[in-house]
Design an enzyme around this catalytic site. Structure first.
Site, PDB file in Angstrom:
ATOM      1  N   HIS A 351       0.861  -1.193   0.000  1.00  0.00           N
ATOM      2  CA  HIS A 351       0.000   0.000   0.000  1.00  0.00           C
ATOM      3  C   HIS A 351       0.892   1.235   0.000  1.00  0.00           C
ATOM      4  CE1 HIS A 351      -3.275   2.678   1.160  1.00  0.00           C
ATOM      5  NE2 HIS A 351      -4.070   1.700   0.801  1.00  0.00           N
ATOM      6  N   ASP A 407      -7.876  -5.556  -0.229  1.00  0.00           N
ATOM      7  CA  ASP A 407      -8.290  -6.450  -1.325  1.00  0.00           C
ATOM      8  C   ASP A 407      -7.915  -7.906  -1.084  1.00  0.00           C
ATOM      9  OD1 ASP A 407      -7.576  -3.664  -3.200  1.00  0.00           O
ATOM     10  OD2 ASP A 407      -9.520  -4.671  -3.298  1.00  0.00           O
TER      11      ASP A 407
HETATM   12  C1  SDX Z   1      -6.269  -0.370  -2.953  1.00  0.00           C
HETATM   13  O1  SDX Z   1      -4.615   4.165  -2.015  1.00  0.00           O
HETATM   14  C2  SDX Z   1      -5.536   3.521  -1.422  1.00  0.00           C
HETATM   15  O2  SDX Z   1      -5.940   3.844  -0.317  1.00  0.00           O
HETATM   16  C3  SDX Z   1      -6.081   2.330  -2.199  1.00  0.00           C
HETATM   17  C4  SDX Z   1      -7.070   1.470  -1.445  1.00  0.00           C
HETATM   18  C5  SDX Z   1      -8.381   2.194  -1.187  1.00  0.00           C
HETATM   19  O3  SDX Z   1      -9.096   1.820  -0.253  1.00  0.00           O
HETATM   20  O4  SDX Z   1      -8.730   3.056  -2.011  1.00  0.00           O
HETATM   21  O5  SDX Z   1      -6.510   1.080  -0.192  1.00  0.00           O
HETATM   22  C6  SDX Z   1      -7.434   0.225  -2.241  1.00  0.00           C
HETATM   23  O6  SDX Z   1      -6.032  -0.038  -4.065  1.00  0.00           O
HETATM   24  C7  SDX Z   1      -5.385  -1.342  -2.234  1.00  0.00           C
HETATM   25  C8  SDX Z   1      -4.163  -1.781  -3.087  1.00  0.00           C
HETATM   26  C9  SDX Z   1      -4.620  -2.870  -4.039  1.00  0.00           C
HETATM   27  N1  SDX Z   1      -3.542  -3.228  -4.983  1.00  0.00           N
HETATM   28  C10 SDX Z   1      -2.828  -4.344  -4.871  1.00  0.00           C
HETATM   29  O7  SDX Z   1      -2.987  -5.166  -3.989  1.00  0.00           O
HETATM   30  C11 SDX Z   1      -1.814  -4.561  -5.981  1.00  0.00           C
HETATM   31  C12 SDX Z   1      -0.458  -4.968  -5.401  1.00  0.00           C
HETATM   32  N2  SDX Z   1       0.103  -3.858  -4.661  1.00  0.00           N
HETATM   33  C13 SDX Z   1       1.100  -3.054  -5.332  1.00  0.00           C
HETATM   34  O8  SDX Z   1       0.902  -2.889  -6.698  1.00  0.00           O
HETATM   35  C14 SDX Z   1       1.475  -1.808  -4.547  1.00  0.00           C
HETATM   36  O9  SDX Z   1       1.703  -2.174  -3.250  1.00  0.00           O
HETATM   37  C15 SDX Z   1       0.544  -0.608  -4.578  1.00  0.00           C
HETATM   38  C16 SDX Z   1       0.119  -0.228  -5.950  1.00  0.00           C
HETATM   39  C17 SDX Z   1      -0.674  -0.881  -3.765  1.00  0.00           C
HETATM   40  C18 SDX Z   1       1.283   0.557  -3.947  1.00  0.00           C
HETATM   41  O10 SDX Z   1       2.304   0.868  -4.826  1.00  0.00           O
HETATM   42  P1  SDX Z   1       3.445   1.936  -4.485  1.00  0.00           P
HETATM   43  O11 SDX Z   1       3.152   2.683  -3.235  1.00  0.00           O
HETATM   44  O12 SDX Z   1       3.688   2.739  -5.725  1.00  0.00           O
HETATM   45  O13 SDX Z   1       4.678   1.026  -4.166  1.00  0.00           O
HETATM   46  P2  SDX Z   1       5.780   0.613  -5.226  1.00  0.00           P
HETATM   47  O14 SDX Z   1       5.135  -0.090  -6.388  1.00  0.00           O
HETATM   48  O15 SDX Z   1       6.628   1.809  -5.498  1.00  0.00           O
HETATM   49  O16 SDX Z   1       6.602  -0.477  -4.404  1.00  0.00           O
HETATM   50  C19 SDX Z   1       7.581  -0.090  -3.457  1.00  0.00           C
HETATM   51  C20 SDX Z   1       8.444  -1.341  -3.297  1.00  0.00           C
HETATM   52  C21 SDX Z   1       8.908  -1.912  -4.641  1.00  0.00           C
HETATM   53  O17 SDX Z   1      10.119  -2.599  -4.415  1.00  0.00           O
HETATM   54  P3  SDX Z   1      11.524  -1.882  -4.825  1.00  0.00           P
HETATM   55  O18 SDX Z   1      11.416  -1.507  -6.298  1.00  0.00           O
HETATM   56  O19 SDX Z   1      11.625  -0.656  -3.929  1.00  0.00           O
HETATM   57  O20 SDX Z   1      12.583  -2.927  -4.548  1.00  0.00           O
HETATM   58  O21 SDX Z   1       7.642  -2.391  -2.699  1.00  0.00           O
HETATM   59  C22 SDX Z   1       7.522  -3.460  -3.628  1.00  0.00           C
HETATM   60  C23 SDX Z   1       7.847  -2.910  -4.982  1.00  0.00           C
HETATM   61  O22 SDX Z   1       8.316  -3.933  -5.841  1.00  0.00           O
HETATM   62  N3  SDX Z   1       6.099  -3.890  -3.579  1.00  0.00           N
HETATM   63  C24 SDX Z   1       5.700  -5.139  -3.725  1.00  0.00           C
HETATM   64  C25 SDX Z   1       4.296  -5.101  -3.612  1.00  0.00           C
HETATM   65  N4  SDX Z   1       3.901  -3.843  -3.426  1.00  0.00           N
HETATM   66  C26 SDX Z   1       5.027  -3.096  -3.411  1.00  0.00           C
HETATM   67  N5  SDX Z   1       6.389  -6.280  -3.929  1.00  0.00           N
HETATM   68  C27 SDX Z   1       5.626  -7.405  -4.038  1.00  0.00           C
HETATM   69  N6  SDX Z   1       4.275  -7.434  -3.933  1.00  0.00           N
HETATM   70  C28 SDX Z   1       3.581  -6.317  -3.722  1.00  0.00           C
HETATM   71  N7  SDX Z   1       2.243  -6.357  -3.629  1.00  0.00           N
END
Ligand code: SDX
Length: 470
Positions: A351, A407
């Site tokens: 998140h 989710d």
């Molecule tokens: C919702 O914003 C809200 O409040 C949204 C929500 C709401 O109620 O409206 O809470 C609802 O959308 C929940 C999120 C649902 N999405 C997912 O479950 C999809 C998987 N999650 C990721 O795509 C991610 O965590 C996000 C999109 C939710 C957040 O993305 P960010 O903040 O842009 O984080 P990032 O992609 O920059 O990741 C930071 C690091 C990365 O590693 P490095 O490049 O620094 O080495 O964390 C890692 C990412 O690879 N990472 C994950 C991960 N999420 C982040 N690695 C593996 N699995 C994951 N799920």
């Protein structure tokens, strides 16, 4: 059924929520972050990361997400208490008006929301589209457009519609009249102005900002979603049941069965949990559209578009696909190892704001646990999910603060309630319409169009090249 009767009959669910709250309090205090909870004096200095990380869009009283500690507050009330003691109708009122409704306020609000569910002509129009073959959120957006473009008064019982089309059945509509004998005459024989326009019909676009429109969208979104689900399953939409709560009526219109008190209560808690969540992508998208003085129906349409993405609301559907792909608990370790090697994101985890356990997942996980008993397939999915949760929190949780988000367990809950997988994200939109409309309405009180900048790193003064020199 009144809130108190429903809660009386579903004490197990209340106990489960209060137990989750107790656990949350054990793990962290709910002290707000001072740097994110004070009035603003623009302009402000901030450190902003890619994707507007760290940016502040506006001031609000509607809701607060404490990402460091994993707390969620709607208008001052802690999400655990709202799930334990309130209802989606009360919470929608709270988000829109800023206070919990008294008895008469709730009665009036319920009356308007129930009436807003009655959208017979919009549904009739919807059925003209290939809904059964479309992306469910695309269908939902068509429905919302229809609500607006028909100036919504046409859904009112009093408005009679008399548009007939006379045509030669096997004729093909022609742009220009064919030579000689006329082959196809399409005529919209609209009744003259005698069409009865109810006095309360809203006609001008500018009332698209009114609170009425917010209530119209909150009520109608549930009927649109249920109708889309039914049409996709090859059935015709089921008409709303005005004796049912918002949560119960949603399940009834979708499944054709009046839900048990437990099913109704769990649906209601899920709607509360998804109602609002700060400046998430879909809320921000809807506010950006509203800030141009476009209307709230277009804004909610933008919110639907953003929520559809698998990085946002679309994740709930992807989680179930992922659990099916893993297949058994024994496969979890290997699957996760390969996923990490390929730097794949694990759906339902991580998140932008929460770097602690999402409080909503703290409630949805035990709800899933409660619902799966007796359902072998759902029990298997839950066991896989819990095993994967251990793997991820042990690694990414410790390394990067990546935990289950809203989710991760919602899909298992929805599946047990009889909601088809393709409808998980539209159901998220049904709940979030309260947060979208409340935040749009609040922002419009002090509107300024959203218009960030982009850092330009291109060239300057390049000499123009005619075609033969390129
Ligand atoms: C919702 O914003 C809200 O409040 C949204 C929500 C709401 O109620 O409206 O809470 C609802 O959308 C929940 C999120 C649902 N999405 C997912 O479950 C999809 C998987 N999650 C990721 O795509 C991610 O965590 C996000 C999109 C939710 C957040 O993305 P960010 O903040 O842009 O984080 P990032 O992609 O920059 O990741 C930071 C690091 C990365 O590693 P490095 O490049 O620094 O080495 O964390 C890692 C990412 O690879 N990472 C994950 C991960 N999420 C982040 N690695 C593996 N699995 C994951 N799920």
């Amino acid at each position: 059924m009144s809130i108190s009767t429903l809660h009386e009959q579903t004490k197990d669910i209340t106990d489960l929520i209060l137990k989750a709250k107790e656990q949350a309090f054990k793990e962290t205090d709910s002290e707000p972050e001072p740097e994110l909870t004070h009035p603003l004096k623009w302009p402000i200095d901030l450190t902003i990361g890619p994707g507007l990380e760290g940016a502040i869009a506006c001031e609000t009283k509607i809701g607060y997400v404490n990402g460091r500690k994993g707390w969620l507050v709607y208008r001052g009330y802690n999400i655990f208490d709202l799930c334990a003691y309130s209802s989606y109708e009360e919470v929608s009122y709270l988000l829109l008006y800023g206070n919990l409704p008294n008895k008469s306020e709730l009665e009036q609000f319920n009356k308007e929301i129930i009436e807003a569910r009655h959208i017979p002509n919009t549904l009739r129009l919807m059925m003209g589209f290939p809904i059964q073959d479309m992306n469910t959120m695309a269908s939902l957006r068509i429905g919302v457009n229809m609500l607006r473009q028909r100036l919504n008064w046409r859904d009112l019982a009093e408005a009679e519609l008399d548009i007939t089309i006379d045509t030669d059945e096997d004729a093909i509509p022609q742009e220009v009249m064919p030579y000689g004998e006329e082959k196809a005459i399409y005529e919209f024989k609209k009744k003259s102005d005698s069409v009865h326009k109810p006095s309360k019909a809203r006609e001008t676009m500018d009332d698209g900002e009114s609170l009425d429109s917010c209530l119209h969208l909150i009520g109608a979104m549930s009927t649109l979603t249920a109708a889309i689900s039914r049409i996709r399953e090859g059935h015709i939409p089921i008409e709303w049941n005005d004796d049912l709560s918002h949560a119960a009526n949603l399940l009834y219109m979708m499944t054709g069965k009046i839900p048990t008190p437990i099913e109704e209560r769990i649906m209601d808690v899920a709607l509360i949990l998804h109602a609002d969540h700060g400046m998430n992508a879909s809320t921000f998208a809807s506010m950006v559209v509203a800030s141009t003085l476009s209307d709230i129906y277009f804004s909610v349409g933008a919110g639907i578009g953003a929520l559809n993405g698998p990085l946002h609301g679309g994740a709930n559907e992807q989680v179930l696909k992922m659990l099916k792909e893993i297949g058994t608990e024994d496969n979890v370790k290997e699957w996760y190892k390969v996923s990490r090697e390929n730097k794949k994101k694990v759906m339902g985890f991580g998140h932008r704001v929460y770097k602690a356990y999402d409080p909503r997942a703290r409630i949805l996980a035990p709800l899933a646990e409660y619902l799966v008993s007796g359902n072998a397939e759902a029990t298997e999915y839950l066991n896989i999910a819990k095993k994967l949760e251990d793997e991820v929190t042990e690694s990414l949780g410790k390394e990067k603060g990546i935990f289950p988000n809203v989710d991760y367990y919602s899909g298992i809950v929805y599946g047990c309630l009889g909601i088809p997988e393709a409808m998980f994200t539209p159901v998220f939109a049904v709940a979030r319409t309260a947060g979208w409309t409340a935040r749009i309405y609040e922002y419009m009180e002090n509107n300024r169009i959203f218009r960030p900048r982009a850092m330009y790193t291109g060239g300057f003064e390049d000499k123009f090249k005619p075609m033969d020199e390129r």
